[in-house]
Design a protein around this motif. Structure first.
Motif, mmCIF file in Angstrom:
data_model
loop_
_atom_site.group_PDB
_atom_site.id
_atom_site.type_symbol
_atom_site.label_atom_id
_atom_site.label_comp_id
_atom_site.label_asym_id
_atom_site.label_seq_id
_atom_site.Cartn_x
_atom_site.Cartn_y
_atom_site.Cartn_z
ATOM 1 N N MET A 178 0.731 -1.140 0.063
ATOM 2 C CA MET A 178 -0.105 0.208 -0.082
ATOM 3 C C MET A 178 0.780 1.204 0.020
ATOM 4 S SD MET A 178 -3.055 1.010 2.728
ATOM 5 C CE MET A 178 -3.524 -0.571 2.712
ATOM 6 N N PRO A 179 0.353 2.191 -0.836
ATOM 7 C CA PRO A 179 1.553 3.592 -0.850
ATOM 8 C C PRO A 179 1.461 4.177 0.565
ATOM 9 C CG PRO A 179 0.035 3.244 -2.745
ATOM 10 C CD PRO A 179 -0.328 2.176 -1.973
ATOM 11 N N GLU A 180 2.584 4.782 0.843
ATOM 12 C CA GLU A 180 2.911 5.646 2.008
ATOM 13 C C GLU A 180 1.644 6.379 2.148
ATOM 14 O OE1 GLU A 180 6.058 8.342 4.244
ATOM 15 O OE2 GLU A 180 6.711 7.248 2.447
ATOM 16 N N THR A 181 1.271 7.242 1.068
ATOM 17 C CA THR A 181 0.449 8.521 1.107
ATOM 18 C C THR A 181 -1.147 7.744 1.370
ATOM 19 O OG1 THR A 181 0.003 8.193 -1.211
ATOM 20 C CG2 THR A 181 1.674 10.184 -0.544
ATOM 21 N N LEU A 182 -1.164 6.692 0.833
ATOM 22 C CA LEU A 182 -2.770 5.936 1.460
ATOM 23 C C LEU A 182 -2.543 5.425 2.912
ATOM 24 C CD1 LEU A 182 -5.349 5.339 0.522
ATOM 25 C CD2 LEU A 182 -4.383 3.073 -0.265
ATOM 26 N N GLN A 183 -1.275 4.866 3.331
ATOM 27 C CA GLN A 183 -1.281 4.673 4.623
ATOM 28 C C GLN A 183 -1.400 5.739 5.556
ATOM 29 O OE1 GLN A 183 2.332 2.180 5.387
ATOM 30 N NE2 GLN A 183 2.394 1.532 3.272
ATOM 31 N N LYS A 184 -0.897 6.850 5.421
ATOM 32 C CA LYS A 184 -1.123 8.165 6.085
ATOM 33 C C LYS A 184 -2.381 8.623 6.211
ATOM 34 C CE LYS A 184 3.495 10.301 5.344
ATOM 35 N NZ LYS A 184 4.249 11.114 4.848
ATOM 36 N N ALA A 185 -3.301 8.585 4.925
ATOM 37 C CA ALA A 185 -4.642 8.911 4.826
ATOM 38 C C ALA A 185 -5.536 7.967 5.897
ATOM 39 C CB ALA A 185 -5.044 8.710 3.603
ATOM 40 N N PHE A 186 -5.362 6.689 5.811
ATOM 41 C CA PHE A 186 -6.182 5.560 6.461
ATOM 42 C C PHE A 186 -5.628 6.061 8.082
ATOM 43 C CE2 PHE A 186 -6.539 2.888 2.841
ATOM 44 C CZ PHE A 186 -7.901 3.005 2.768
ATOM 45 N N ALA A 187 -4.282 6.398 8.378
ATOM 46 C CA ALA A 187 -3.995 6.558 9.757
ATOM 47 C C ALA A 187 -4.609 7.677 10.281
ATOM 48 C CB ALA A 187 -2.730 6.703 9.719
ATOM 49 N N GLN A 188 -4.658 8.588 9.467
ATOM 50 C CA GLN A 188 -5.685 9.999 9.953
ATOM 51 C C GLN A 188 -6.970 9.549 10.176
ATOM 52 O OE1 GLN A 188 -4.402 12.775 6.766
ATOM 53 N NE2 GLN A 188 -2.773 13.590 8.119
ATOM 54 N N LEU A 189 -7.773 8.947 9.293
ATOM 55 C CA LEU A 189 -8.987 8.506 9.619
ATOM 56 C C LEU A 189 -9.399 7.439 10.833
ATOM 57 C CD1 LEU A 189 -11.832 8.157 8.135
ATOM 58 C CD2 LEU A 189 -11.045 6.284 7.213
ATOM 59 N N GLU A 190 -8.422 6.764 10.963
ATOM 60 C CA GLU A 190 -8.319 6.057 12.263
ATOM 61 C C GLU A 190 -8.236 6.776 13.465
ATOM 62 O OE1 GLU A 190 -6.156 2.324 14.155
ATOM 63 O OE2 GLU A 190 -6.362 2.143 11.973
ATOM 64 N N GLU A 191 -7.212 7.814 13.314
ATOM 65 C CA GLU A 191 -7.165 8.684 14.475
ATOM 66 C C GLU A 191 -8.249 9.517 14.909
ATOM 67 O OE1 GLU A 191 -4.308 12.741 15.190
ATOM 68 O OE2 GLU A 191 -3.321 10.804 14.294
ATOM 69 N N ASP A 192 -8.909 9.875 13.827
ATOM 70 C CA ASP A 192 -10.545 10.850 13.985
ATOM 71 C C ASP A 192 -11.301 10.408 13.156
ATOM 72 O OD1 ASP A 192 -12.455 12.556 14.807
ATOM 73 O OD2 ASP A 192 -11.273 14.026 14.610
ATOM 74 N N PRO A 193 -12.180 9.496 13.376
ATOM 75 C CA PRO A 193 -13.173 9.108 12.172
ATOM 76 C C PRO A 193 -14.548 9.675 12.211
ATOM 77 C CG PRO A 193 -13.256 7.436 13.965
ATOM 78 C CD PRO A 193 -12.151 8.548 14.329
#
Length: 105
Positions: free
Chosen positions: A1-16
């Motif tokens: 999974m591309p790093e940019t997508l990993q970051k996006a999912f991490a942000q979503l998980e942090e505050d959904p």
């Protein structure tokens, strides 16, 4: 999974909060405010050239994308045969070539 997508999912998980409010638990079980929302009846009012994109393995299958292509007067549809929902990552060269051509037209 591309790093940019990993970051996006991490942000979503942090505050959904926004995702859960608008969508619900996931895109396959929509319970949020987008559940009954649709733009299909107003697509004909879009006056700007519009690029519609999907991939062969995309959750947004052709049957879902076709109304956008059919109802937006100046729509161009690009289908990526080796992509899922991320042709900008999966078929990067072809994706950016066609997006650049579209923007120049």
């Amino acid at each position: 999974m591309p790093e940019t997508l990993q970051k996006a999912f991490a942000q979503l998980e942090e505050d959904p909060t926004v995702y859960h409010t608008m969508n619900g638990p996931n895109e396959f079980y929509i319970t949020g405010s987008l559940r009954t929302w649709s733009v299909l009846d107003t697509l004909h009012t879009i006056t700007q050239p519009t690029l519609v994109i999907n991939g062969r393995y995309d959750e947004a299958q052709d049957v879902c994308v076709a109304p956008f292509f059919e109802k937006i007067p100046k729509a161009k549809w690009l289908h990526f045969s080796e992509s899922s929902h991320m042709p900008f990552s999966e078929e990067m060269d072809r994706y950016f070539l066609h997006v650049a051509r579209f923007l120049k037209s």
